[in-house]
Design a protein around this motif. Structure first.
Motif, mmCIF file in Angstrom:
data_model
loop_
_atom_site.group_PDB
_atom_site.id
_atom_site.type_symbol
_atom_site.label_atom_id
_atom_site.label_comp_id
_atom_site.label_asym_id
_atom_site.label_seq_id
_atom_site.Cartn_x
_atom_site.Cartn_y
_atom_site.Cartn_z
ATOM 1 N N PRO A 59 0.844 -1.195 0.000
ATOM 2 C CA PRO A 59 0.000 0.000 0.000
ATOM 3 C C PRO A 59 0.878 1.243 0.000
ATOM 4 C CG PRO A 59 -0.592 -1.465 1.821
ATOM 5 C CD PRO A 59 0.661 -1.989 1.208
ATOM 6 N N THR A 60 0.611 2.162 -0.922
ATOM 7 C CA THR A 60 1.441 3.353 -1.071
ATOM 8 C C THR A 60 0.566 4.585 -1.238
ATOM 9 O OG1 THR A 60 3.204 2.082 -2.117
ATOM 10 C CG2 THR A 60 3.202 4.447 -2.531
ATOM 11 N N PHE A 61 0.866 5.614 -0.457
ATOM 12 C CA PHE A 61 0.257 6.918 -0.669
ATOM 13 C C PHE A 61 1.172 7.669 -1.623
ATOM 14 C CE2 PHE A 61 -1.826 5.863 3.332
ATOM 15 C CZ PHE A 61 -3.115 6.313 3.100
ATOM 16 N N ALA A 62 0.738 7.830 -2.857
ATOM 17 C CA ALA A 62 1.534 8.501 -3.893
ATOM 18 C C ALA A 62 0.855 9.817 -4.259
ATOM 19 C CB ALA A 62 1.656 7.608 -5.126
ATOM 20 N N PRO A 63 1.633 10.872 -4.452
ATOM 21 C CA PRO A 63 1.023 12.152 -4.822
ATOM 22 C C PRO A 63 0.133 12.014 -6.052
ATOM 23 C CG PRO A 63 3.366 12.427 -4.370
ATOM 24 C CD PRO A 63 3.095 10.951 -4.388
ATOM 25 N N ALA A 64 -1.043 12.618 -5.992
ATOM 26 C CA ALA A 64 -1.996 12.534 -7.102
ATOM 27 C C ALA A 64 -1.419 13.113 -8.383
ATOM 28 C CB ALA A 64 -3.291 13.248 -6.734
ATOM 29 N N GLY A 65 -0.457 14.029 -8.271
ATOM 30 C CA GLY A 65 0.175 14.616 -9.440
ATOM 31 C C GLY A 65 0.953 13.624 -10.281
ATOM 32 N N LEU A 66 1.207 12.430 -9.747
ATOM 33 C CA LEU A 66 1.893 11.397 -10.517
ATOM 34 C C LEU A 66 0.943 10.686 -11.477
ATOM 35 C CD1 LEU A 66 4.064 9.706 -7.728
ATOM 36 C CD2 LEU A 66 4.808 11.360 -9.452
ATOM 37 N N PHE A 67 -0.347 10.949 -11.343
ATOM 38 C CA PHE A 67 -1.361 10.238 -12.122
ATOM 39 C C PHE A 67 -2.064 11.186 -13.077
ATOM 40 C CE2 PHE A 67 -0.647 7.934 -8.249
ATOM 41 C CZ PHE A 67 -0.590 6.616 -8.663
ATOM 42 N N ASP A 68 -2.659 10.604 -14.100
ATOM 43 C CA ASP A 68 -3.391 11.362 -15.101
ATOM 44 C C ASP A 68 -4.763 11.726 -14.557
ATOM 45 O OD1 ASP A 68 -3.354 12.509 -17.566
ATOM 46 O OD2 ASP A 68 -3.128 10.631 -18.659
ATOM 47 N N ASP A 111 -10.561 5.105 11.435
ATOM 48 C CA ASP A 111 -9.447 4.889 12.352
ATOM 49 C C ASP A 111 -8.284 5.813 11.977
ATOM 50 O OD1 ASP A 111 -7.343 4.035 13.921
ATOM 51 O OD2 ASP A 111 -7.420 1.946 13.248
ATOM 52 N N PRO A 112 -8.072 6.887 12.734
ATOM 53 C CA PRO A 112 -7.004 7.835 12.396
ATOM 54 C C PRO A 112 -5.600 7.213 12.378
ATOM 55 C CG PRO A 112 -8.499 8.793 14.012
ATOM 56 C CD PRO A 112 -8.879 7.342 13.865
ATOM 57 N N SER A 113 -5.427 6.053 12.987
ATOM 58 C CA SER A 113 -4.105 5.422 12.999
ATOM 59 C C SER A 113 -3.907 4.429 11.844
ATOM 60 C CB SER A 113 -3.866 4.709 14.336
ATOM 61 O OG SER A 113 -4.747 3.609 14.473
ATOM 62 N N HIS A 114 -4.947 4.160 11.056
ATOM 63 C CA HIS A 114 -4.863 3.137 10.005
ATOM 64 C C HIS A 114 -3.838 3.493 8.915
ATOM 65 C CE1 HIS A 114 -6.204 -0.258 7.592
ATOM 66 N NE2 HIS A 114 -6.302 0.558 6.553
ATOM 67 N N ALA A 115 -3.830 4.723 8.446
ATOM 68 C CA ALA A 115 -2.886 5.119 7.389
ATOM 69 C C ALA A 115 -1.445 4.934 7.860
ATOM 70 C CB ALA A 115 -3.134 6.562 6.955
ATOM 71 N N GLY A 116 -1.170 5.350 9.078
ATOM 72 C CA GLY A 116 0.179 5.163 9.624
ATOM 73 C C GLY A 116 0.542 3.700 9.765
ATOM 74 N N ALA A 117 -0.428 2.885 10.164
ATOM 75 C CA ALA A 117 -0.190 1.447 10.290
ATOM 76 C C ALA A 117 0.131 0.831 8.934
ATOM 77 C CB ALA A 117 -1.394 0.759 10.932
ATOM 78 N N LEU A 118 -0.529 1.310 7.873
ATOM 79 C CA LEU A 118 -0.218 0.827 6.526
ATOM 80 C C LEU A 118 1.229 1.142 6.172
ATOM 81 C CD1 LEU A 118 -3.357 1.883 4.456
ATOM 82 C CD2 LEU A 118 -2.633 -0.451 4.993
ATOM 83 N N GLU A 119 1.631 2.374 6.407
ATOM 84 C CA GLU A 119 2.986 2.788 6.060
ATOM 85 C C GLU A 119 4.049 2.089 6.900
ATOM 86 O OE1 GLU A 119 2.824 7.081 6.103
ATOM 87 O OE2 GLU A 119 2.095 7.075 4.037
ATOM 88 N N GLU A 120 3.676 1.675 8.105
ATOM 89 C CA GLU A 120 4.610 0.949 8.971
ATOM 90 C C GLU A 120 4.637 -0.544 8.678
ATOM 91 O OE1 GLU A 120 3.421 2.013 12.915
ATOM 92 O OE2 GLU A 120 3.965 4.120 12.613
ATOM 93 N N GLY A 121 3.785 -1.004 7.768
ATOM 94 C CA GLY A 121 3.784 -2.420 7.390
ATOM 95 C C GLY A 121 3.017 -3.323 8.320
ATOM 96 N N ASP A 122 2.098 -2.766 9.099
ATOM 97 C CA ASP A 122 1.295 -3.558 10.019
ATOM 98 C C ASP A 122 0.484 -4.607 9.252
ATOM 99 O OD1 ASP A 122 -0.032 -3.692 12.868
ATOM 100 O OD2 ASP A 122 -1.691 -3.649 11.413
ATOM 101 N N ASP A 123 0.624 -5.877 9.644
ATOM 102 C CA ASP A 123 -0.040 -6.982 8.936
ATOM 103 C C ASP A 123 -1.552 -6.859 8.928
ATOM 104 O OD1 ASP A 123 2.378 -8.175 8.293
ATOM 105 O OD2 ASP A 123 2.363 -9.500 10.038
ATOM 106 N N GLU A 124 -2.149 -6.495 10.055
ATOM 107 C CA GLU A 124 -3.611 -6.379 10.133
ATOM 108 C C GLU A 124 -4.100 -5.236 9.235
ATOM 109 O OE1 GLU A 124 -7.111 -5.426 13.386
ATOM 110 O OE2 GLU A 124 -5.201 -6.229 14.101
ATOM 111 N N ALA A 125 -3.425 -4.104 9.278
ATOM 112 C CA ALA A 125 -3.812 -2.967 8.427
ATOM 113 C C ALA A 125 -3.682 -3.330 6.953
ATOM 114 C CB ALA A 125 -2.952 -1.748 8.755
ATOM 115 N N ARG A 126 -2.627 -4.045 6.604
ATOM 116 C CA ARG A 126 -2.443 -4.434 5.204
ATOM 117 C C ARG A 126 -3.489 -5.456 4.757
ATOM 118 N NH1 ARG A 126 3.990 -4.234 3.744
ATOM 119 N NH2 ARG A 126 4.124 -1.969 3.912
ATOM 120 N N ALA A 127 -3.923 -6.314 5.659
ATOM 121 C CA ALA A 127 -4.988 -7.271 5.313
ATOM 122 C C ALA A 127 -6.299 -6.520 5.042
ATOM 123 C CB ALA A 127 -5.177 -8.286 6.436
ATOM 124 N N ILE A 128 -6.583 -5.507 5.838
ATOM 125 C CA ILE A 128 -7.771 -4.683 5.619
ATOM 126 C C ILE A 128 -7.654 -3.959 4.283
ATOM 127 C CG2 ILE A 128 -9.000 -2.629 6.451
ATOM 128 C CD1 ILE A 128 -8.227 -3.625 9.335
#
Length: 139
Positions: A59-68, A111-128
């Motif tokens: 899961p990656t948060f990429a700047p929208a400017g990279l997309f068409d 969940d305000p902590s979900h995005a951070g959990a994704l970036e940290e590689g949390d297994d449960e967040a990535r499964a969601i």
């Protein structure tokens, strides 16, 4: 919602589309011309980012400017939205509270902590995330 990658390097973006988390030399594991399912969006500082599954399956948060922008559809049904504390943050407070808003699947928004959990590689967040990606990708 789907978006086509236009660039995979932050050097192609204006400074105000990179934010402080991305150096001018950042390269994203995205394929130029590749189509990505957008499962969420967020504004950190003044940068709109898309939440996609990158080419290495992360899961990656990429700047929208990279997309068409012409290839982005309307907001998908079932997405939720929330404002965050960063909407009123100023000065040094932006360092600790940069998120202004999020859109997307329930857990990302609720969940305000979900995005951070994704970036940290949390297994449960990535499964969601993977389940949200599966649902969003289904015809």
């Amino acid at each position: 919602m789907k978006a086509v990658c236009r660039y995979n390097s932050s050097s192609r973006l204006a400074d105000h589309h990179r934010g402080r988390f991305s150096s001018i030399e950042s390269t994203y594991p995205l394929t130029v011309g590749g189509e990505y399912v957008v499962v969420g969006m967020g504004i950190w500082e003044n940068v709109l980012s898309y939440l996609v599954c990158d080419d290495i399956g992360v899961p990656t948060f990429a700047p929208a400017g990279l997309f068409d922008p012409e290839d982005v559809e309307v907001i998908p049904p079932g997405w939720e939205f929330a404002l965050r504390g960063g909407i009123s943050a100023e000065g040094t407070e932006l360092w600790t509270n940069p998120c202004a808003a999020v859109w997307g699947y329930h857990e990302l928004v609720a969940d305000p902590s979900h995005a951070g959990a994704l970036e940290e590689g949390d297994d449960e967040a990535r499964a969601i995330f993977r389940e949200a990606l599966r649902r969003q990708s289904a015809p």
